[in-house]
Design a protein around this motif. Structure first.
Motif, PDB file in Angstrom:
ATOM      1  N   CYS A 190      39.194  22.574 -74.638  1.00 15.33           N
ATOM      2  CA  CYS A 190      40.295  21.739 -75.103  1.00 15.33           C
ATOM      3  C   CYS A 190      41.520  22.597 -75.457  1.00 15.33           C
ATOM      4  O   CYS A 190      41.410  23.812 -75.588  1.00 15.33           O
ATOM      5  CB  CYS A 190      39.845  20.903 -76.314  1.00 15.33           C
ATOM      6  SG  CYS A 190      39.639  21.837 -77.841  1.00 15.33           S
ATOM      7  N   CYS A 193      41.153  24.888 -78.409  1.00 11.35           N
ATOM      8  CA  CYS A 193      40.299  26.048 -78.140  1.00 11.35           C
ATOM      9  C   CYS A 193      41.032  27.081 -77.292  1.00 11.35           C
ATOM     10  O   CYS A 193      40.835  28.283 -77.479  1.00 11.35           O
ATOM     11  CB  CYS A 193      39.011  25.618 -77.445  1.00 11.35           C
ATOM     12  SG  CYS A 193      37.827  24.906 -78.588  1.00 11.35           S
ATOM     13  N   CYS A 207      34.464  24.084 -82.815  1.00  9.20           N
ATOM     14  CA  CYS A 207      35.163  22.954 -82.180  1.00  9.20           C
ATOM     15  C   CYS A 207      34.220  21.754 -82.106  1.00  9.20           C
ATOM     16  O   CYS A 207      33.032  21.896 -81.846  1.00  9.20           O
ATOM     17  CB  CYS A 207      35.623  23.330 -80.779  1.00  9.20           C
ATOM     18  SG  CYS A 207      36.359  21.920 -79.907  1.00  9.20           S
ATOM     19  N   VAL A 209      34.984  18.907 -80.259  1.00 12.04           N
ATOM     20  CA  VAL A 209      35.225  18.126 -79.033  1.00 12.04           C
ATOM     21  C   VAL A 209      33.958  18.149 -78.174  1.00 12.04           C
ATOM     22  O   VAL A 209      33.451  19.219 -77.822  1.00 12.04           O
ATOM     23  CB  VAL A 209      36.425  18.706 -78.248  1.00 12.04           C
ATOM     24  CG1 VAL A 209      36.613  17.981 -76.919  1.00 12.04           C
ATOM     25  CG2 VAL A 209      37.687  18.625 -79.093  1.00 12.04           C
ATOM     26  N   ASP A 212      33.502  20.111 -74.876  1.00 14.34           N
ATOM     27  CA  ASP A 212      33.490  21.574 -74.987  1.00 14.34           C
ATOM     28  C   ASP A 212      32.097  22.144 -75.281  1.00 14.34           C
ATOM     29  O   ASP A 212      31.838  23.322 -75.053  1.00 14.34           O
ATOM     30  CB  ASP A 212      34.419  22.029 -76.137  1.00 14.34           C
ATOM     31  CG  ASP A 212      35.885  21.924 -75.749  1.00 14.34           C
ATOM     32  OD1 ASP A 212      36.176  21.299 -74.714  1.00 14.34           O
ATOM     33  OD2 ASP A 212      36.726  22.475 -76.484  1.00 14.34           O
TER      34      ASP A 212
END
Ligand SMILES: [Zn+2]
Ligand SMILES: [Zn+2]
Length: 420
Positions: A190, A193, A207, A209, A212
């Motif tokens: 993302c 990142c 992270c 997300v 990811d």
């Protein structure tokens, strides 16, 4: 109409009473650990946080309430309390007090976050900082304290995630490995990142997300990079917690983005707030004092619990509490009201919780006594004023008895102790 500022809220009764109850429980637990209260100011020089929390964190870069004071100095409402406690420790040379310093705090913090459920711009933290030792036994004790604290306030379905983020010897080695591995996967990650890969690669590891995750799972683990002394430290922490039967899960991706954090890092998560949510985090920060410019060696470890979320979790579990009232006095007429003022004062002096009605109509007074959850009601009219004999009504059974003033005082004088 003027309303509370967006992102802030009033904590109203009876909820505020539940907060105070949790706080008093928490204070008892802190006392058992010889953890003493510290109260630092709600605002500090901005530099304390840019140094102590870190310029690159979201907190400092986006969320602080900072303003220029009339003398031109930059002031910030505290976004967290670790830096303030360490500042106080250094400023007042608390290292010269006997033993290690175990300092707890309870109070509001301020961050300009996007308002959402359970998140406020003035939020509340319960936390502690234990400063003056770099021993792993201290880490285990702090985690045990948090464990007791959650269990005894009534949160029991939590998990403890544990990690060690290494030290200034072994972390650079890990960071180099991490950066190498990030080169090839960076473009799959993302936006945040991709930026963190350059500025703060450790943060990639936490992270959230989901797309990811498959890539992050392939990245090297910090646990494999520990130097000898970090490995030994971590073994003692894990071993002590095991001896104490405190269950934990090693989470190698649990990291902190700041250099002064080292070795033990932990998080307590809990299931009832949606998905597994973090209810508190903590860790060792042996480099913080130096980061603040101090020459005192002040290794420390701390944690903070978001009290707003803690209370939400407890409310889901225990429901709302109701304060109890020992006695409701229902005066009928002016002479009775005057006598009730005196009676109430005497009864309160003896420890009872007493309310005096202001409605001269008996029926309405009794309705209110009922709504206020009164255990007993005393009806006082002209006859009672004259005779000194009162009709005491037990609200749960409906039974009534005639009592003298003296009897009344002795019956309620230890109301709280005996829990009548
Ligand atoms: Zn190390
Ligand atoms: Zn990401």
């Amino acid at each position: 109409m003027i309303k509370a500022v967006r992102g802030t809220r009033d904590i109203l009764p009876p909820v505020a009473g539940a907060w105070a109850e949790v706080e008093s429980k928490v204070r008892c637990i802190f006392r058992r650990y010889r953890c003493e209260e510290i109260r630092t100011p709600a605002f500090e020089e901005s530099e304390l946080f840019s140094r102590g929390v870190g310029e690159e964190t979201d907190i400092v870069s986006k969320e602080m309430y900072t303003f220029t004071d009339r003398d031109g100095s930059s002031i910030t409402l505290r976004p967290e309390n670790t830096a303030s406690v360490m500042r106080a420790y250094i400023e007042h040379r608390l290292d010269q007090r006997p033993g290690i310093q175990k300092l707890f705090y309870i109070g509001p913090m301020f961050r300009r976050e996007r308002p959402q459920k359970g998140r406020y711009r003035q939020f509340h933290q319960i936390g502690a900082e234990v400063i003056g030792s770099d021993r792993p036994e201290v880490d285990a004790e702090v985690i045990t304290l948090v464990y007791d604290l959650l269990q005894e306030t009534g949160v029991d379905d939590f998990r403890i995630l544990l990690n060690s983020v290494g030290c200034s010897d072994c972390r650079p080695v890990f960071l180099a490995r991490l950066k190498d591995s990030l080169v090839s996967v960076k473009k799959e990650l993302c936006q945040d990142c991709q930026r963190r890969s350059e500025t703060n690669p450790l943060r990639v590891l936490d992270c959230k997300v989901s797309a990811d995750q498959q890539f992050i799972d392939q990245l090297p683990s910090i646990v494999d990079s520990h130097c000898q002394s970090c490995r030994e430290h971590f073994e003692v922490v894990k071993g002590t917690l095991t001896d104490l039967h405190i269950p934990f899960t090693i989470q190698p991706r649990l990291v902190r983005g700041l250099d002064y954090y080292m070795r033990t890092t932990f998080e307590f998560t809990q299931g009832t707030l949606g998905a597994q949510n973090s209810i508190l985090g903590g860790g060792r920060y042996d480099g913080l004092a130096a980061q603040l410019g101090s020459r005192i060696y002040a290794p420390g470890i701390g944690f903070s619990i978001g009290q707003d979320r803690l209370m939400m979790a407890l409310e889901e579990r225990c429901g709302q509490r109701r304060d109890s009232l020992d006695l409701f006095l229902a005066p009928l007429g002016v002479p009775a009201a005057r006598l009730c003022a005196v009676l109430a004062h005497e009864l309160r002096g003896g420890g009872a919780t007493v309310e005096v009605g202001v409605d001269a109509k008996l029926k309405r007074a009794l309705e209110l006594a009922h709504k206020l959850n009164a255990r007993y009601t005393l009806i006082v009219g002209d006859d009672e004023v004259r005779t000194g004999q009162f009709l005491l009504k037990d609200m749960s059974t409906g039974s009534q008895e005639l009592v003298s003033r003296q009897h009344l005082l002795s019956k309620f004088s230890t109301a709280t102790e005996h829990g009548i």
